[in-house]
Design a protein around this motif. Structure first.
Motif, PDB file in Angstrom:
ATOM      1  N   ILE A 118      12.099  -5.985   8.329  1.00 19.60           N
ATOM      2  CA  ILE A 118      12.151  -4.588   7.875  1.00 19.60           C
ATOM      3  C   ILE A 118      11.122  -4.246   6.801  1.00 19.60           C
ATOM      4  CG2 ILE A 118      13.633  -2.796   6.861  1.00 19.60           C
ATOM      5  CD1 ILE A 118      14.230  -3.634   9.827  1.00 19.60           C
ATOM      6  N   PRO A 119      10.873  -5.084   5.785  1.00 18.94           N
ATOM      7  CA  PRO A 119       9.874  -4.697   4.771  1.00 18.94           C
ATOM      8  C   PRO A 119       8.497  -4.404   5.362  1.00 18.94           C
ATOM      9  CG  PRO A 119      11.180  -6.525   3.973  1.00 18.94           C
ATOM     10  CD  PRO A 119      11.569  -6.323   5.417  1.00 18.94           C
ATOM     11  N   ASP A 120       8.109  -5.126   6.400  1.00 22.30           N
ATOM     12  CA  ASP A 120       6.813  -4.867   7.035  1.00 22.30           C
ATOM     13  C   ASP A 120       6.812  -3.522   7.750  1.00 22.30           C
ATOM     14  OD1 ASP A 120       5.407  -7.403   6.439  1.00 22.30           O
ATOM     15  OD2 ASP A 120       7.075  -8.253   7.560  1.00 22.30           O
ATOM     16  N   LEU A 121       7.943  -3.132   8.313  1.00 27.51           N
ATOM     17  CA  LEU A 121       8.055  -1.820   8.956  1.00 27.51           C
ATOM     18  C   LEU A 121       8.061  -0.711   7.915  1.00 27.51           C
ATOM     19  CD1 LEU A 121      10.706  -2.740  11.648  1.00 27.51           C
ATOM     20  CD2 LEU A 121       8.296  -2.233  12.046  1.00 27.51           C
ATOM     21  N   GLN A 122       8.748  -0.938   6.800  1.00 30.85           N
ATOM     22  CA  GLN A 122       8.802   0.058   5.733  1.00 30.85           C
ATOM     23  C   GLN A 122       7.433   0.332   5.137  1.00 30.85           C
ATOM     24  OE1 GLN A 122      11.776  -1.869   3.288  1.00 30.85           O
ATOM     25  NE2 GLN A 122      13.309  -0.321   3.822  1.00 30.85           N
ATOM     26  N   ALA A 123       6.537  -0.625   5.211  1.00 33.89           N
ATOM     27  CA  ALA A 123       5.198  -0.476   4.643  1.00 33.89           C
ATOM     28  C   ALA A 123       4.296   0.418   5.491  1.00 33.89           C
ATOM     29  CB  ALA A 123       4.553  -1.852   4.484  1.00 33.89           C
ATOM     30  N   ILE A 124       4.718   0.729   6.704  1.00 35.27           N
ATOM     31  CA  ILE A 124       3.927   1.578   7.601  1.00 35.27           C
ATOM     32  C   ILE A 124       4.465   3.000   7.500  1.00 35.27           C
ATOM     33  CG2 ILE A 124       3.232   1.987   9.991  1.00 35.27           C
ATOM     34  CD1 ILE A 124       3.732  -1.068  10.440  1.00 35.27           C
ATOM     35  N   ALA A 125       3.672   3.895   6.934  1.00 35.59           N
ATOM     36  CA  ALA A 125       4.130   5.264   6.655  1.00 35.59           C
ATOM     37  C   ALA A 125       4.555   6.017   7.912  1.00 35.59           C
ATOM     38  CB  ALA A 125       3.023   6.040   5.944  1.00 35.59           C
TER      39      ALA A 125
ATOM     40  N   ARG B 266      -4.489   5.445  16.052  1.00 35.66           N
ATOM     41  CA  ARG B 266      -3.633   4.956  14.964  1.00 35.66           C
ATOM     42  C   ARG B 266      -2.381   4.294  15.526  1.00 35.66           C
ATOM     43  NH1 ARG B 266      -2.556   2.043  10.938  1.00 35.66           N
ATOM     44  NH2 ARG B 266      -0.897   2.791   9.589  1.00 35.66           N
ATOM     45  N   LEU B 267      -1.807   4.846  16.570  1.00 35.00           N
ATOM     46  CA  LEU B 267      -0.646   4.231  17.212  1.00 35.00           C
ATOM     47  C   LEU B 267      -1.007   2.823  17.686  1.00 35.00           C
ATOM     48  CD1 LEU B 267       2.289   4.574  18.266  1.00 35.00           C
ATOM     49  CD2 LEU B 267       1.268   5.297  20.416  1.00 35.00           C
ATOM     50  N   HIS B 268      -2.177   2.672  18.277  1.00 32.43           N
ATOM     51  CA  HIS B 268      -2.625   1.368  18.748  1.00 32.43           C
ATOM     52  C   HIS B 268      -2.802   0.392  17.582  1.00 32.43           C
ATOM     53  CE1 HIS B 268      -4.458  -1.544  21.397  1.00 32.43           C
ATOM     54  NE2 HIS B 268      -5.487  -1.628  20.577  1.00 32.43           N
ATOM     55  N   GLN B 269      -3.343   0.869  16.461  1.00 30.54           N
ATOM     56  CA  GLN B 269      -3.498   0.032  15.261  1.00 30.54           C
ATOM     57  C   GLN B 269      -2.148  -0.501  14.788  1.00 30.54           C
ATOM     58  OE1 GLN B 269      -5.338   2.590  12.350  1.00 30.54           O
ATOM     59  NE2 GLN B 269      -7.243   1.411  12.407  1.00 30.54           N
ATOM     60  N   ILE B 270      -1.155   0.388  14.746  1.00 26.59           N
ATOM     61  CA  ILE B 270       0.177  -0.005  14.290  1.00 26.59           C
ATOM     62  C   ILE B 270       0.764  -1.042  15.233  1.00 26.59           C
ATOM     63  CG2 ILE B 270       2.545   0.800  13.937  1.00 26.59           C
ATOM     64  CD1 ILE B 270       1.261   3.481  12.989  1.00 26.59           C
TER      65      ILE B 270
ATOM     66  N   GLU C  81      -0.816  -3.141  17.148  1.00 19.19           N
ATOM     67  CA  GLU C  81      -1.543  -4.400  16.954  1.00 19.19           C
ATOM     68  C   GLU C  81      -1.094  -5.094  15.671  1.00 19.19           C
ATOM     69  OE1 GLU C  81      -4.083  -5.919  18.971  1.00 19.19           O
ATOM     70  OE2 GLU C  81      -3.100  -4.556  20.381  1.00 19.19           O
ATOM     71  N   GLN C  82      -0.856  -4.317  14.622  1.00 22.20           N
ATOM     72  CA  GLN C  82      -0.381  -4.866  13.349  1.00 22.20           C
ATOM     73  C   GLN C  82       0.980  -5.528  13.522  1.00 22.20           C
ATOM     74  OE1 GLN C  82      -0.291  -1.955  10.194  1.00 22.20           O
ATOM     75  NE2 GLN C  82       0.998  -3.215   8.886  1.00 22.20           N
ATOM     76  N   LEU C  83       1.883  -4.845  14.224  1.00 20.92           N
ATOM     77  CA  LEU C  83       3.214  -5.407  14.449  1.00 20.92           C
ATOM     78  C   LEU C  83       3.156  -6.620  15.374  1.00 20.92           C
ATOM     79  CD1 LEU C  83       5.278  -2.116  14.833  1.00 20.92           C
ATOM     80  CD2 LEU C  83       5.190  -3.651  12.857  1.00 20.92           C
TER      81      LEU C  83
ATOM     82  N   ALA D   8       6.748 -13.272  13.200  1.00 25.45           N
ATOM     83  CA  ALA D   8       8.097 -13.322  13.762  1.00 25.45           C
ATOM     84  C   ALA D   8       8.239 -12.525  15.058  1.00 25.45           C
ATOM     85  CB  ALA D   8       9.108 -12.821  12.734  1.00 25.45           C
ATOM     86  N   VAL D   9       7.286 -11.664  15.357  1.00 19.83           N
ATOM     87  CA  VAL D   9       7.396 -10.805  16.544  1.00 19.83           C
ATOM     88  C   VAL D   9       7.033 -11.601  17.795  1.00 19.83           C
ATOM     89  CG1 VAL D   9       6.466  -8.766  17.706  1.00 19.83           C
ATOM     90  CG2 VAL D   9       7.051  -8.663  15.283  1.00 19.83           C
TER      91      VAL D   9
END
Length: 103
Positions: A42-49, A74-78, A80-82, A87-88
């Motif tokens: 969750i903290p990694d998700l919370q960091a994405i505005a 930007r959706l693609h960037q997010i 790729e980040q996730l 853990a994903v």
């Protein structure tokens, strides 16, 4: 104009409506992870505005995440980040094409 319309030179007209807000790109990410607890991710998700909602759900998918971005890039960037998160295990993306009901 009447003469051009009658001769077929003008075949139609188009209405372009302005919008107060730009159209956002919305998507749901189904995320499966191998962490012992969803709370660890969750903290990694919370960091994405652009992440608007995140739900822990039953079944093979651990998290259902709703994202709204300004662009498809930007959706693609997010995504790729996730996907790079250690853990994903799997992400499945569902782009929102229309909204039929919002209460």
């Amino acid at each position: 104009l009447k003469r051009l319309e009658a001769s077929g030179a003008i075949r139609g007209y188009q209405v372009l409506l302005g919008r107060d807000e730009p159209q956002l790109v919305s998507a749901y990410f189904e995320i499966q992870h191998n962490s012992a607890r969803c709370a660890d991710v969750i903290p990694d998700l919370q960091a994405i505005a652009e992440v608007r909602r995140c739900h822990g759900i039953s079944g093979d998918t651990d998290l259902m995440v709703f994202v709204e971005t300004a662009t498809m890039a930007r959706l693609h960037q997010i995504r790729e980040q996730l996907d790079a998160h250690p853990a994903v295990v799997r992400i499945k993306t569902h782009i929102v094409l229309s909204e039929w009901l919002a209460r």
